[in-house]
Write an enzyme that holds these catalytic residues in place. Structure first.
Site, PDB file in Angstrom:
ATOM      1  N   LYS B  80      19.336  -3.633  38.429  1.00  0.00           N
ATOM      2  CA  LYS B  80      19.730  -2.309  37.973  1.00  0.00           C
ATOM      3  C   LYS B  80      20.120  -2.399  36.505  1.00  0.00           C
ATOM      4  O   LYS B  80      20.740  -3.390  36.072  1.00  0.00           O
ATOM      5  CB  LYS B  80      20.917  -1.806  38.804  1.00  0.00           C
ATOM      6  CG  LYS B  80      21.362  -0.378  38.472  1.00  0.00           C
ATOM      7  CD  LYS B  80      22.509   0.083  39.368  1.00  0.00           C
ATOM      8  CE  LYS B  80      22.943   1.515  39.077  1.00  0.00           C
ATOM      9  NZ  LYS B  80      24.056   1.957  39.947  1.00  0.00           N
ATOM     10  N   SER B 155      23.458   6.445  42.190  1.00  0.00           N
ATOM     11  CA  SER B 155      22.847   6.200  40.899  1.00  0.00           C
ATOM     12  C   SER B 155      21.801   5.088  40.905  1.00  0.00           C
ATOM     13  O   SER B 155      20.992   5.010  39.985  1.00  0.00           O
ATOM     14  CB  SER B 155      23.938   5.849  39.899  1.00  0.00           C
ATOM     15  OG  SER B 155      24.554   4.612  40.232  1.00  0.00           O
ATOM     16  N   SER B 179      26.768   4.708  45.262  1.00  0.00           N
ATOM     17  CA  SER B 179      25.538   4.530  44.492  1.00  0.00           C
ATOM     18  C   SER B 179      24.599   3.453  45.017  1.00  0.00           C
ATOM     19  O   SER B 179      23.488   3.315  44.507  1.00  0.00           O
ATOM     20  CB  SER B 179      25.875   4.232  43.030  1.00  0.00           C
ATOM     21  OG  SER B 179      26.242   5.412  42.369  1.00  0.00           O
TER      22      SER B 179
END
Lengths: 477, 488
Positions: B80, B155, B179
């Site tokens: 990420k 997210s 997330s």
């Protein structure tokens, strides 16, 4: 109307750790810009702070030295504001619960002692530096200083004159160096004071509106800034005006304070506990171990000098004005235990004068405490007069030889042989009948003239006390 | 040998193939790089540098050849974009950090690299991890591989889409309020958030420091356990890292569930829960009963306060954490400005997107003088109550099960205009984040529009192994986690 001045000081002492408070980078002063800053000091994305225990230990030492309370649990908070040399956009400080609370310092102005209470002392990090002069149309940022550990020491508004404020600042300055937590270098900004100053009608117990004065990087500026500010505030009120709470900057060139920002402009720092740092827990063992390792403090030493060495309080205070002078004195007395007063006089007189003249620290003095004690021993045993000793001391300062060696080399040994002095006195009396007659007719001054002639005949080496005694005996006969 | 379905293999399978030298790390790297390229329309990746990936793969093959390999050596992983990396740009999905190259790797990246994993690149995410649909990325939407008209969650939307599409066998992710779990649920994969303080936050671009937790997107619970073994560990650079000995998260995977008490919080089955999701969750609970577990009704009465608490605490921390992005030392700097203050204002105005700005404003407000006690202090008190409720609940049960989200993945734009309804997406995930307990999402069926449904499992502090055991046993009994979106 009579006015009373009320002063409280906030002092930032840069702690003498080798590395920064949250990044482990060196704190050495004077490196090339941005060479002593790590990814943490630059606040790059993803970095985190780790507390330097050395900074905490120094805070504990201060807490012990001022008799304050060492909080077993204190909290680091973020003080949020934007400034180009504040890399994270917040300063890590302590807000609601500081590491040290309370305690105080005894100061002395003239013969009067006074206890100044401390509010608190808290740990925080320094910001970097903005360099506006060196780049045309631009500003430079140097983050070498960012993250340097500071202990902010806040006093209660207990001082009533600039002299008291200076005495407090000096006393604190001595103390932080004494306990080895700060090098005290004011030029390099290691010890900086801000003063909160207000005035009120004498006898009033309500505090007046205060102004905070910044940029006080010497004791002289502290004194002058307070004096200017007090005059300014009194003048303002007496002219029907009103003091506005604000931050003012002292300008040493113009010897005045100028408004920097008013309370209305004061920022909301939005303090909150730093989620990157756990609460600072200080175990009792840690405090105890630190207590054991503490040196004797100046106040205790001052008292000991008065009782053990029969020194005047003023002298004892002067000799405990710094760890270096106190250590020097104690070393001298170790080598010459019978003459503490003589040691004190020479250290505060001859030695201090030369150290000041040569602008060196006592540690760099070319004459050691032991060598000086050796010289003073020759005064004590009558080998040297005070005047001769000064001559020898000059030579020791220049050349570094021992007092005894110089006495031998220069034949400076004082004439203390009673017979030789009798002969010289007889010769002088015989050669100066006029002075003898004057003395006998009541002119005391003639006695000094006769002493002078004997000393001249002895080329200064006669023991002055003996000369006096023999001369007196013979004239009275 | 490289079969057609190699990309659908579990990490355990890939590991066996690598150690048997039936496939090389370089071959695997090529396979996934090709898949990334073929599915660029998903917009899951923000930075791919094949030369970096292939060099790491060659190094992994060298380790495999000389017997210096770990079970993860040669397995590809994608990170990420919240984790900073030396070899790939690290943007946090923000224009502020466009092209930013970090001089160091995040601890999680370091740990997985040290185990020999091969980095495929950096994954899209909501800007500074703020969002529930990945629509807040400055670099565009990520498509849900199950239905390209649906969001992949956020997210960690790039991470979820990449693993769901099998263009990466595993991806790192971060979870602040959901997330990891919400995007995992929306894309039918396994998303795991360990106990706060177990993985290091060093090198994670901070959003809300007291909540941010690194975790994983994988195809299965077993894969999560394998990678977690290498990913977590004490790190002296993170003062909130917990100093506990390493453990083997696979150790109890095989344990039968007989006697396991699964707590079912009534509050997670209220009016807000969509019927399709509820039905899938109830079926999953029945499966657990069938596996020998006992279902226990529990209550988390303050859990519903999670959202207001979270939207005080997280913005407060973010308003401070994002202050470093001032254009002074790195990142976006405005072209025209009148003075230093103006430079900072304009750089932030241009560099930060609307959602970070909204949260900075909320955060600055709740921390401001006169409001701090009413908002921040009160929120922290309620946060403690919620944590205490979990502690109480875990006296009655070993694992808590319930929905991850109120609905299946929604469509692009459906909630973008209404921040509060977007914030409500995290209703069931936020309480676990506030408490800091481990939690995960595993696929348990499909709802409306054939979009996946996730089952949330939560366990007590440091009880990841038991949570993974419950997940693995479910996955042995079901096939949901094996299903791959059509065309992938």
């Amino acid at each position: 109307m009579l006015w009373e001045t009320v002063i409280g000081l906030e002092t930032h002492a840069q702690l003498s750790t080798h590395s920064k408070i949250f990044s482990g980078v060196s704190t050495k002063f004077g490196a090339e810009p941005n060479t002593q800053a790590s990814v943490i000091d630059f606040a790059l994305p993803g970095v985190l702070p780790v507390l330097n225990r050395g900074a905490v230990e120094r805070a504990i030492r201060l807490g012990l030295a001022v008799g304050g309370k060492i909080n077993r649990r204190s909290i680091f908070a973020r003080k949020n504001y934007f400034y180009p040399d504040l890399p994270k956009g917040y300063q890590i400080s302590q807000y609601e619960i500081p590491v040290v609370e309370g305690g105080g310092l005894t100061i002395r102005v003239g013969d009067v002692e006074k206890f100044i209470r401390l509010t608190r002392a808290h740990l925080e990090e320094d910001a970097g530096k903005s360099l506006h002069e060196d780049f045309a149309g631009m500003s430079g940022i140097d983050l070498n200083r960012a993250g340097t550990p500071l202990l902010e020491i806040v006093s209660e508004p207990d001082m009533r004159s600039s002299a008291e404020a200076v005495a407090y600042a000096r006393s604190l300055h001595t103390l932080v160096q004494w306990i080895g937590i700060c090098d005290g270098n004011m030029q390099e900004g290691s010890f900086r004071c801000d003063a909160n100053v207000s005035v009120r009608p004498l006898g009033s117990d309500r505090l007046g509106t205060r102004c905070e004065i910044k940029n006080l990087n010497s004791f002289r500026f502290l004194e002058r800034a307070i004096e200017f500010e007090v005059r300014r505030q009194i003048g303002l009120i007496e002219d029907g005006g009103r003091v506005v709470q604000e931050t003012r900057l002292y300008d040493p060139d113009r010897d005045e304070t100028r408004s920097m920002r008013s309370k209305e402009d004061a920022q909301d720092y939005r303090y909150f506990p730093d989620p990157d740092l756990l609460p600072l827990e200080i175990a009792d063992d840690w405090v105890e171990a630190t207590r054991q390792a503490m040196p004797e403090l100046p106040a205790a030493m001052r008292e000991r000098f008065v009782t053990d060495y029969a020194l005047a309080p003023y002298d004892a205070a002067a000799l405990t004005g710094g760890r270096d002078i106190a250590d020097f004195f104690e070393a001298m007395v170790r080598h010459l235990p019978t003459e503490p007063k003589l040691c004190a006089n020479w250290l505060m007189g001859e030695v201090s004068a030369r150290v000041n003249r040569d602008q060196i620290g006592l540690g760099a003095a070319p004459v050691s405490a032991q060598a000086l004690a050796g010289l003073l021993a020759r005064i004590a045993d009558g080998t040297l007069s005070g005047k001769m000793a000064k001559e020898v001391f000059d030579a020791m300062w220049e050349g570094g030889e021992s007092a005894d060696a110089l006495i031998e080399q220069r034949g400076l040994r004082q004439i203390s042989d009673g017979g030789a002095i009798e002969v010289m006195v007889d010769e002088v009396l015989a050669a100066n009948p006029k002075s003898v007659a004057e003395f006998r007719s009541g002119k005391d001054k003639a006695f000094n003239a006769l002493v002078g002639r004997v000393m001249k005949a002895a080329r200064g080496k006669a023991n002055p006390a003996q000369v006096n005694e023999v001369l007196k005996r013979k004239l009275d006969a | 040998m490289i079969g057609d379905a190699l990309h659908r293999s579990t990490i355990a399978d890939l590991s066996r193939l690598l150690s048997a030298r039936e496939v090389s790390a370089v071959e695997l790297a090529h396979l996934y790089l090709n898949r990334i390229d073929a599915h660029r329309d998903l917009n899951a990746f923000l930075d791919v540098r094949p030369e970096v990936t292939l060099a790491q793969a060659a190094a992994a093959d060298a380790r495999l050849a000389c017997g210096d390999a770990t079970p993860l050596t040669g397995i590809p992983v994608a990170h990420k974009d919240i984790f900073v990396t030396r070899d790939f740009a690290s943007t946090a999905g923000s224009r502020m950090l466009a092209g930013y190259m970090s001089p160091f790797d995040a601890a999680v990246v370091e740990n997985l690299g040290a185990a020999g994993m091969v980095t495929l690149g950096k994954l899209n995410c909501d800007e500074f991890a703020m969002g529930s649909s990945n629509e807040n990325s400055a670099y565009g939407n990520v498509l849900n591989p199950w239905d390209k008209s649906a969001v992949p969650g956020g997210s960690s939307g790039g991470s979820s889409a990449a693993v769901a599409a099998r263009i990466a066998p595993v991806a790192t992710a971060t979870d602040t309020g959901g997330s990891i779990r919400e995007p995992a649920a929306f894309t039918g994969i396994t998303g795991t958030k360990p106990t706060y303080g177990r993985p290091s936050r060093w090198g994670m671009i901070a959003f809300a420091s007291s909540l941010d937790t690194a975790g994983l997107m994988t195809g299965s619970a077993e894969d999560a356990a394998l990678v977690l073994n290498a990913m977590v560990g004490f790190d002296a650079r993170d003062s909130t890292s917990i100093d506990r000995p390493p453990e083997d998260y696979t150790r109890s995977l095989a344990q039968p569930l007989n006697g396991m008490r699964i707590g079912v919080p009534g509050e997670f089955f209220g009016a807000g829960l969509a019927a399709d999701v509820e039905s899938a969750i109830r079926t999953a609970l029945d499966t657990y009963r069938g596996l020998g577990a006992t279902l226990v009704d529990i209550s988390l009465p303050n859990a519903e306060l999670g959202i207001p608490v979270y939207y005080v605490v997280a913005p407060a921390e973010c308003s401070s954490n994002l202050s470093r992005f001032d254009g002074v030392r790195y990142g976006h700097r405005a072209k025209n400005y009148s003075d230093l203050t103006d430079m900072i204002k304009k750089s932030r105005a241009e560099g930060l997107g609307p959602e970070p700005k909204r949260r900075i404003l909320i955060g600055a407000y709740v921390l401001s003088h006169g409001y701090y006690d009413a908002y921040y202090i009160k929120a922290q008190q309620v946060r403690r109550l919620i944590a205490d409720e979990f502690r109480e609940a875990f006296r009655l049960c070993d694992v808590i099960a319930g929905p991850v989200t109120t609905s299946v993945a929604f469509g692009f734009g459906e909630k973008a205009a209404d921040p509060v309804s977007m914030y409500m997406s995290d209703l069931y995930t936020i309480p676990g984040s506030l408490a800091g307990i481990p939690s995960m999402s595993i696929p348990c069926g499909f709802g409306a529009h054939q979009r996946p449904v996730g089952l949330q499992l939560m366990a007590n502090y440091f009880d990841e192994a038991r949570m993974l055991n419950a997940a693995h046993q479910y996955q042995l009994a079901t096939d949901w986690h094996r299903l791959v979106p059509p065309g992938f």
